[in-house]
Write a protein that holds these residues in place. Structure first.
Motif, PDB file in Angstrom:
ATOM      1  N   THR A 227       0.722  -1.156   0.094  1.00 52.97           N
ATOM      2  CA  THR A 227       0.083   0.072   0.025  1.00 52.97           C
ATOM      3  C   THR A 227       0.770   1.382   0.081  1.00 52.97           C
ATOM      4  O   THR A 227       0.751   2.229  -0.782  1.00 52.97           O
ATOM      5  CB  THR A 227      -1.031  -0.107   1.230  1.00 52.97           C
ATOM      6  N   GLY A 262      -8.063  -5.691   7.655  1.00 53.62           N
ATOM      7  CA  GLY A 262      -7.845  -3.994   7.350  1.00 53.62           C
ATOM      8  C   GLY A 262      -7.052  -3.640   6.667  1.00 53.62           C
ATOM      9  O   GLY A 262      -7.133  -2.674   5.836  1.00 53.62           O
ATOM     10  N   LEU A 265      -8.173  -4.458   3.047  1.00 53.56           N
ATOM     11  CA  LEU A 265      -8.908  -3.541   2.324  1.00 53.56           C
ATOM     12  C   LEU A 265      -8.336  -2.163   2.044  1.00 53.56           C
ATOM     13  O   LEU A 265      -8.550  -1.485   1.068  1.00 53.56           O
ATOM     14  CB  LEU A 265     -10.063  -3.189   3.447  1.00 53.56           C
ATOM     15  N   ASP A 266      -7.206  -1.746   2.765  1.00 47.43           N
ATOM     16  CA  ASP A 266      -6.547  -0.428   2.434  1.00 47.43           C
ATOM     17  C   ASP A 266      -5.799  -0.566   1.296  1.00 47.43           C
ATOM     18  O   ASP A 266      -5.837   0.057   0.330  1.00 47.43           O
ATOM     19  CB  ASP A 266      -5.656  -0.300   3.681  1.00 47.43           C
ATOM     20  N   CYS A 293     -17.267  -8.166   3.583  1.00 51.38           N
ATOM     21  CA  CYS A 293     -16.953  -7.060   4.848  1.00 51.38           C
ATOM     22  C   CYS A 293     -18.263  -6.843   5.363  1.00 51.38           C
ATOM     23  O   CYS A 293     -18.750  -6.843   6.644  1.00 51.38           O
ATOM     24  CB  CYS A 293     -16.111  -6.171   4.379  1.00 51.38           C
ATOM     25  N   LYS A 336     -15.563   0.635   8.360  1.00 55.05           N
ATOM     26  CA  LYS A 336     -15.023   1.925   7.892  1.00 55.05           C
ATOM     27  C   LYS A 336     -13.967   1.623   6.579  1.00 55.05           C
ATOM     28  O   LYS A 336     -14.249   2.115   5.644  1.00 55.05           O
ATOM     29  CB  LYS A 336     -14.517   2.730   9.084  1.00 55.05           C
ATOM     30  N   SER A 337     -13.366   0.637   6.728  1.00 57.07           N
ATOM     31  CA  SER A 337     -12.300   0.124   5.743  1.00 57.07           C
ATOM     32  C   SER A 337     -13.112  -0.286   4.452  1.00 57.07           C
ATOM     33  O   SER A 337     -12.867  -0.037   3.460  1.00 57.07           O
ATOM     34  CB  SER A 337     -11.257  -0.877   6.291  1.00 57.07           C
TER      35      SER A 337
END
Length: 359
Positions: A227, A262, A265-266, A293, A336-337
């Motif tokens: 990432t 998490g 997902l990022d 998710c 949120k992710s």
């Protein structure tokens, strides 16, 4: 020399155990032991005045001795009558270059340091076996780069990135590929705008490594590093092998490792935003994970034509945040992710999508 031999040269049995499972200690055998910490403190003390002069002079003698005798891929770890220096002695020298970097930097230009290190890097071109003792040398070399990278001149960024990309090559021993992650991350933080990144393929190298690591910790580290690298080292496409890996990691997440999920997902959010064109397979995989998710973390079903509904997910996020408690905190963070991935996917236009291949 006596202290170095007893604190920086590790038993051969420890080396073999580390070679069998390098994910246990990414910086090499003994790197996290109390003995190593005590040795570090000792050498840092004697590298300062009033002992600095004699100590650095003695270290320089060993430096020159090793420069005159390049390492080989088949060198033994410990052997008193070896025609060349054994790996253990070279390993101790590399450790001292890391430990005493503050004292050495005013006296040792980075270019001279690289002249000393390059023979260790060249070992990888000699068909270095996974279980050879000499594998330890490029691993420790990565730790040297980590402690010295702040002194790196701009002209050396490209050559160092090239070397690290070689370290991450799938043909290299796994221990070396794991160790290279640290200096790659350091370089991305210190030199994010250097044009040399555009000439390298480090992001793909890290994604390839992701498919081979076993521990949840290193899965998480690879995801985070990939990432980070996407911001400085673009990726032209995501392979189907990577997509299979993403799906497997998501299954690990559903089994209870939310911190891994998490990070995945990022990464997907960053891939959606940066890779062009996006393949149909990648979009399908990302949609699939986003829906999973939402479902797994108790979000309302996604029901629009693309299978995604950011409004529904955002509404559920507010409710989860109000519920309180550790479990709801974890669910809220994951949602949120997931919401971030939903939003990224909804921004994708048809012009960003690769044509569907025939057949």
């Amino acid at each position: 020399d006596l202290v170095s031999a007893h604190t920086l040269e590790w038993p051969a049995q420890d080396l073999q155990e580390w070679l069998a499972d390098p994910e246990d200690q990414i910086a090499g055998p003994g790197s996290a032991t109390e003995l190593r910490k005590a040795a570090t403190s000792f050498f840092q003390v004697i590298s300062k005045e009033p002992l600095q002069g004699p100590f650095l002079q003695h270290l320089a003698q060993h430096f020159q001795q090793q420069m005159a005798s390049p390492p080989g891929a088949q060198d033994p770890y410990i052997q008193a009558d070896a025609p060349t220096l054994p790996v253990a002695k070279r390993d101790a020298m590399l450790s001292l270059l890391s430990i005493c970097h503050d004292a050495l930097k005013p006296h040792l230009p980075f270019e001279a340091l690289m002249d000393f290190l390059m023979p260790f890097a060249r070992l990888l071109g000699q068909g270095l076996p996974q279980n050879a003792p000499a594998v330890l040398l490029p691993v420790r070399m990565c730790q040297v780069l980590r402690t010295w990278h702040a002194k790196l001149p701009g002209s050396m960024v490209g050559p160092v990135l090239q070397m690290l990309e070689d370290f991450l090559d799938p043909r290299c021993p796994k221990a070396v590929r794991l160790a290279a992650m640290g200096p790659v991350a350091d370089m991305a933080s210190a030199f994010p705008e250097d044009m040399a990144w555009c000439e390298r393929n480090l992001t793909r190298s890290v994604l390839n490594l992701l498919m081979q690591v076993q521990s949840e910790e290193f899965i998480w580290k690879c995801l985070n590093l990939a990432t980070m690298l996407l911001k400085v080292c673009p990726l032209d496409q995501v392979d189907d092998n990577h997509l299979r890996c993403f799906r497997q990691i998501w299954q690990v997440t559903l089994a209870g490792t939310d911190f891994v999920g998490g990070a995945l997902l990022d990464l997907l959010v960053e891939l959606v935003a940066s890779v062009r064109p996006l393949s149909q397979n990648f979009l399908f995989c990302s949609n699939e994970i986003a829906q999973s998710c939402s479902s797994h973390y108790q979000a309302p079903a996604l029901n629009n034509s693309s299978g995604l509904s950011s409004a529904a997910l955002a509404s559920d996020l507010d409710g989860a945040a109000d519920a309180g408690g550790d479990e709801s905190y974890t669910a809220t963070a994951m949602l949120k992710s997931g919401h971030g991935l939903v939003a990224a996917l909804q921004k994708v236009s048809q012009a960003h999508i690769a044509p569907q291949r025939a057949g």
